[in-house]
Scaffold this active site. Structure first.
Site, short mmCIF file in Angstrom:
data_model
loop_
_atom_site.label_atom_id
_atom_site.label_comp_id
_atom_site.label_asym_id
_atom_site.label_seq_id
_atom_site.Cartn_x
_atom_site.Cartn_y
_atom_site.Cartn_z
N GLU A 46 45.03 -32.06 33.05
CA GLU A 46 46.16 -32.00 32.12
C GLU A 46 46.83 -30.65 32.35
O GLU A 46 46.20 -29.61 32.17
CB GLU A 46 45.60 -32.11 30.70
CG GLU A 46 46.62 -32.26 29.61
CD GLU A 46 45.89 -32.40 28.26
OE1 GLU A 46 44.91 -33.20 28.19
OE2 GLU A 46 46.28 -31.71 27.32
N ASP A 57 48.74 -25.38 19.98
CA ASP A 57 47.91 -24.51 20.80
C ASP A 57 47.31 -23.37 20.00
O ASP A 57 48.01 -22.70 19.22
CB ASP A 57 48.73 -23.93 21.97
CG ASP A 57 49.27 -25.02 22.88
OD1 ASP A 57 48.65 -26.10 22.93
OD2 ASP A 57 50.30 -24.78 23.52
#
Length: 256
Positions: A46, A57
């Site tokens: 990924e 994130d």
């Protein structure tokens, strides 16, 4: 079936998907890192598209994105790097980023370019499901780009089933309420959450992410899903590395 994702989920179990940030630690490391991951036994990769305003994130991946942006990474350069990777790599490649990046690039142009360079699927955490259904689903199908949507412990059962139905790559099971890079152990409430999803008898392949960082958590995740995604722990290993090639080998060997 021609899509590499479909073949991988048909042929493999306990799939290890490793997240890397494009352009980190150095601008042109992406190609070599992916090749080394493949040599070390990773089943899919990924590739994160660094964005200045990420939603999901944690600090480790945010840091890597900041460095990558400072290094000069761009979407065009990421596409070129994927194109180079594809000359020798056959495992599925997923791009992970944000809706705003696609809008700025032009969604059809983005999807078309992704297909041309050899991307198999996308993870766009902030793309609303209804917008995808109404505006982009046919476009993604036209270019054979698979889509993965995320669910969390807060997602209602009915919603999980609908999201799974629309996830043409795999269902991304976020393991906790936290952002990426959370606790290194799987808690009891997470195990109950995984069991609940398993009981829904969803046929879409499932990968568990967020908080998967070592062999123990990877093994636990594989008990309830087709595999798992490791991101922050790998980025941290790269951050601290003095020999990236050796670090990758040791990290993957420690997982599976």
């Amino acid at each position: 079936m021609s899509n590499r994702l479909e073949n991988t989920f048909k042929e493999k179990q306990n799939i290890l998907n490793v997240y890397i940030t494009a352009g980190f630690p150095c601008l042109n490391d992406t190609v070599d890192i992916v090749k080394e991951l493949v040599s070390s036994g990773v089943d899919m990769v990924e590739i994160g598209m660094p964005f200045s305003d990420p939603l999901a994130d944690g600090p480790t991946i945010q840091y890597s994105s900041e460095i990558a942006i400072e290094n000069g990474i761009t979407l065009e350069l990421i596409f070129k790097q994927v194109e180079e990777i594809r000359r020798s790599v056959q495992i599925p490649i997923i791009l992970m980023g944000y809706y705003n990046q696609m809008l700025q690039y032009g969604v059809e142009q983005f999807v078309k370019k992704a297909t041309q360079v050899g991307v198999d699927g996308l993870i766009i955490p902030d793309m609303p499901l209804n917008i995808y259904q109404q505006e982009y689903k046919k476009l993604f199908e036209k270019y054979d780009i698979k889509m993965s949507f995320l669910i969390t412990p807060q997602t209602a059962d009915e919603r999980i089933i609908e999201i799974a139905k629309e996830s043409s790559a795999f269902l991304y099971v976020v393991s906790s309420y936290a952002i990426t890079g959370g606790k290194s152990e799987i808690q009891n409430y997470q195990t109950e959450y995984f069991k609940k999803i398993a009981a829904l008898n969803i046929t879409t392949p499932k990968l568990i992410g967020f908080g998967i960082s070592n062999a123990e958590t990877f093994e636990q995740a594989c008990t309830y899903a087709d595999g798992a995604i490791i991101g922050s722990a790998f980025i941290k290993a790269l951050t601290d590395s003095e020999n990236i090639k050796e670090t990758i080998k040791q990290f993957i060997t420690s997982i599976k």
